[in-house]
Design a protein around this motif. Structure first.
Motif, PDB file in Angstrom:
ATOM      1  N   UNK A 241      55.410 -13.096  16.910  1.00 46.35           N
ATOM      2  CA  UNK A 241      54.668 -11.790  16.978  1.00 46.35           C
ATOM      3  C   UNK A 241      54.257 -11.154  18.337  1.00 46.35           C
ATOM      4  N   UNK A 242      53.424 -12.175  19.146  1.00 47.24           N
ATOM      5  CA  UNK A 242      52.675 -11.508  20.369  1.00 47.24           C
ATOM      6  C   UNK A 242      53.911 -11.502  21.450  1.00 47.24           C
ATOM      7  N   UNK A 243      54.517 -12.439  21.595  1.00 49.66           N
ATOM      8  CA  UNK A 243      55.451 -12.625  22.711  1.00 49.66           C
ATOM      9  C   UNK A 243      56.563 -11.176  22.525  1.00 49.66           C
ATOM     10  N   UNK A 244      56.992 -11.202  21.204  1.00 55.77           N
ATOM     11  CA  UNK A 244      58.058 -10.035  21.025  1.00 55.77           C
ATOM     12  C   UNK A 244      57.214  -8.641  21.275  1.00 55.77           C
ATOM     13  N   UNK A 245      55.875  -8.559  21.141  1.00 60.38           N
ATOM     14  CA  UNK A 245      55.224  -7.343  21.345  1.00 60.38           C
ATOM     15  C   UNK A 245      55.519  -7.055  22.820  1.00 60.38           C
ATOM     16  N   UNK A 246      54.764  -8.100  23.686  1.00 59.65           N
ATOM     17  CA  UNK A 246      55.087  -7.792  25.199  1.00 59.65           C
ATOM     18  C   UNK A 246      56.576  -7.775  25.658  1.00 59.65           C
ATOM     19  N   UNK A 247      57.444  -8.337  25.064  1.00 53.90           N
ATOM     20  CA  UNK A 247      58.688  -8.264  25.167  1.00 53.90           C
ATOM     21  C   UNK A 247      59.410  -6.819  25.108  1.00 53.90           C
ATOM     22  N   UNK A 248      58.755  -6.312  23.904  1.00 48.32           N
ATOM     23  CA  UNK A 248      59.070  -4.672  23.634  1.00 48.32           C
ATOM     24  C   UNK A 248      58.267  -3.885  24.737  1.00 48.32           C
ATOM     25  N   UNK A 249      57.343  -4.306  25.135  1.00 48.54           N
ATOM     26  CA  UNK A 249      56.667  -3.403  26.359  1.00 48.54           C
ATOM     27  C   UNK A 249      57.403  -3.772  27.539  1.00 48.54           C
ATOM     28  N   UNK A 250      58.252  -4.661  27.532  1.00 49.98           N
ATOM     29  CA  UNK A 250      58.903  -5.266  28.789  1.00 49.98           C
ATOM     30  C   UNK A 250      57.738  -5.607  29.846  1.00 49.98           C
ATOM     31  N   UNK A 251      56.853  -6.297  29.687  1.00 48.42           N
ATOM     32  CA  UNK A 251      55.755  -6.782  30.296  1.00 48.42           C
ATOM     33  C   UNK A 251      55.854  -8.204  30.355  1.00 48.42           C
ATOM     34  N   UNK A 252      55.885  -8.980  31.533  1.00 42.08           N
ATOM     35  CA  UNK A 252      55.949 -10.230  31.626  1.00 42.08           C
ATOM     36  C   UNK A 252      54.378 -10.874  31.703  1.00 42.08           C
ATOM     37  N   UNK A 253      54.428 -12.116  31.139  1.00 40.86           N
ATOM     38  CA  UNK A 253      53.065 -12.844  31.248  1.00 40.86           C
ATOM     39  C   UNK A 253      52.733 -13.266  32.483  1.00 40.86           C
ATOM     40  N   UNK A 254      51.652 -12.567  33.210  1.00 40.46           N
ATOM     41  CA  UNK A 254      51.337 -12.935  34.618  1.00 40.46           C
ATOM     42  C   UNK A 254      50.419 -14.256  34.673  1.00 40.46           C
ATOM     43  N   UNK A 255      49.963 -14.690  35.960  1.00 42.64           N
ATOM     44  CA  UNK A 255      49.306 -15.838  35.899  1.00 42.64           C
ATOM     45  C   UNK A 255      47.717 -15.405  35.799  1.00 42.64           C
ATOM     46  N   UNK A 256      47.424 -14.823  34.500  1.00 35.76           N
ATOM     47  CA  UNK A 256      46.132 -14.604  33.895  1.00 35.76           C
ATOM     48  C   UNK A 256      45.296 -15.949  33.358  1.00 35.76           C
ATOM     49  N   UNK A 257      46.122 -17.016  33.202  1.00 35.64           N
ATOM     50  CA  UNK A 257      45.536 -18.352  33.017  1.00 35.64           C
ATOM     51  C   UNK A 257      46.438 -19.382  33.441  1.00 35.64           C
ATOM     52  N   UNK A 258      45.786 -20.556  33.885  1.00 39.75           N
ATOM     53  CA  UNK A 258      46.813 -21.488  34.576  1.00 39.75           C
ATOM     54  C   UNK A 258      47.755 -22.233  33.659  1.00 39.75           C
ATOM     55  N   UNK A 259      47.588 -22.006  32.305  1.00 43.90           N
ATOM     56  CA  UNK A 259      48.888 -22.465  31.417  1.00 43.90           C
ATOM     57  C   UNK A 259      50.018 -21.794  31.519  1.00 43.90           C
TER      58      UNK A 259
ATOM     59  N   UNK B  50      40.375  -5.816  27.226  1.00 41.98           N
ATOM     60  CA  UNK B  50      39.177  -5.430  27.759  1.00 41.98           C
ATOM     61  C   UNK B  50      39.131  -4.887  28.872  1.00 41.98           C
ATOM     62  N   UNK B  51      40.457  -4.594  29.575  1.00 41.82           N
ATOM     63  CA  UNK B  51      40.651  -3.756  30.671  1.00 41.82           C
ATOM     64  C   UNK B  51      41.173  -4.674  31.765  1.00 41.82           C
ATOM     65  N   UNK B  52      40.272  -4.722  32.786  1.00 41.84           N
ATOM     66  CA  UNK B  52      40.774  -5.160  34.063  1.00 41.84           C
ATOM     67  C   UNK B  52      41.269  -7.028  33.941  1.00 41.84           C
ATOM     68  N   UNK B  53      42.423  -7.339  34.437  1.00 39.83           N
ATOM     69  CA  UNK B  53      42.854  -8.532  34.230  1.00 39.83           C
ATOM     70  C   UNK B  53      42.732  -9.507  35.768  1.00 39.83           C
ATOM     71  N   UNK B  54      42.090 -10.670  35.695  1.00 42.45           N
ATOM     72  CA  UNK B  54      41.917 -11.182  36.964  1.00 42.45           C
ATOM     73  C   UNK B  54      42.804 -12.477  36.893  1.00 42.45           C
ATOM     74  N   UNK B  55      43.957 -12.059  38.092  1.00 45.91           N
ATOM     75  CA  UNK B  55      45.153 -12.991  38.211  1.00 45.91           C
ATOM     76  C   UNK B  55      44.602 -14.357  38.998  1.00 45.91           C
ATOM     77  N   UNK B  56      45.155 -15.303  38.787  1.00 49.25           N
ATOM     78  CA  UNK B  56      45.175 -16.486  39.765  1.00 49.25           C
ATOM     79  C   UNK B  56      46.400 -16.125  41.087  1.00 49.25           C
ATOM     80  N   UNK B  57      45.901 -16.642  42.048  1.00 52.13           N
ATOM     81  CA  UNK B  57      46.810 -16.278  43.314  1.00 52.13           C
ATOM     82  C   UNK B  57      47.915 -17.225  43.456  1.00 52.13           C
ATOM     83  N   UNK B  58      48.803 -16.993  44.374  1.00 54.59           N
ATOM     84  CA  UNK B  58      49.611 -17.919  44.339  1.00 54.59           C
ATOM     85  C   UNK B  58      49.346 -19.405  44.791  1.00 54.59           C
ATOM     86  N   UNK B  59      48.543 -19.365  45.534  1.00 55.42           N
ATOM     87  CA  UNK B  59      48.041 -20.850  46.210  1.00 55.42           C
ATOM     88  C   UNK B  59      47.336 -21.405  44.828  1.00 55.42           C
TER      89      UNK B  59
END
Length: 225
Positions: free
Chosen positions: A109-127, A200-209
């Motif tokens: 359900x949720x992965x498909x919702x993002x796929x339909x919005x064509x939104x990748x899952x960024x580094x919002x969580x280390x997992x 919630x609005x703003x998403x805090x992403x982990x950086x490349x390092x």
């Protein structure tokens, strides 16, 4: 949280009932029972020699038997039945990822919702690193079952163990069937969490390092010393 615990309890239940075809059936049934794929959607495969074993086209998972699993050889010739319509992207994914021996494709359900919005899952969580990189990308859209979709999936999976398919679903590739199903479950869990963060609005992403450090830790995570 209760739903997530139930989902992962189903996914992680051990399966080794003899024979790769039987294992594919078991994984397909667990995929369906966990809610990762509704109805007859999704498919499961395992590398076998130069070819692969894959669930048949349009199968009802509760009636699936080991003899229903179809062998597709290296040149794409099916033997013993009609393979899933998505056999092409399974084949392309194995070519793109020599380390993978099993693939789970589902319309969770949720992965498909993002796929339909064509939104990748960024580094919002280390997992997110569980997929092998700093994000879980979205493969470009193409009609299901086509060589074009296979090419898009292979491109996305060349640098990741999992990806979303635009307006379609998700693919998870791993070393064995249990690991592929677990990865698909983790992608769905991350997608659900990311959708909650977006509310919630703003998403805090982990950086490349920071992600590089996580990826380095994942090289030995869960492995004996």
């Amino acid at each position: 949280m209760a739903r997530a615990r139930k989902l992962f309890a189903v996914i992680r239940h051990p399966t080794h009932k003899g024979g790769l075809r039987a294992d594919i059936v078991e994984i397909a049934r667990r995929m369906s029972a966990s809610g990762l794929s509704h109805g007859r959607s999704g498919n499961v495969s395992a590398r076998w020699g130069d070819g692969m074993l894959i669930t048949p086209s349009g199968a009802a998972y509760e009636t699936l038997e080991p003899d229903d699993i179809v062998y597709v050889d290296a040149d794409g010739t099916p033997r013993g039945g009609k393979p899933s319509s998505e056999w092409r992207f399974h084949q392309a994914a194995y070519q793109a990822r020599p380390d993978a021996s099993a693939i789970v494709h589902c319309h969770s359900r949720c992965a498909t919702a993002l796929a339909c919005a064509r939104r990748p899952i960024p580094a919002f969580h280390y997992m997110v690193a569980v997929a092998g990189g700093t994000d879980i990308p979205v493969a470009a859209y193409a009609t299901f079952g086509t060589e074009e979709l296979a090419a898009h999936a292979a491109e996305a999976l060349s640098a990741r163990k999992a990806c979303l398919l635009a307006n379609h679903g998700q693919i998870a590739a791993a070393s064995d069937l249990d690991a592929a199903l677990e990865l698909a479950g983790e992608v769905e869990n991350l997608a659900a969490q990311y959708l909650e963060v977006l509310k919630l609005g703003e998403v805090h992403l982990l950086d490349d390092a920071q992600m590089a450090e996580v990826l380095a830790k994942f090289e030995t995570y869960g492995k004996p010393d």
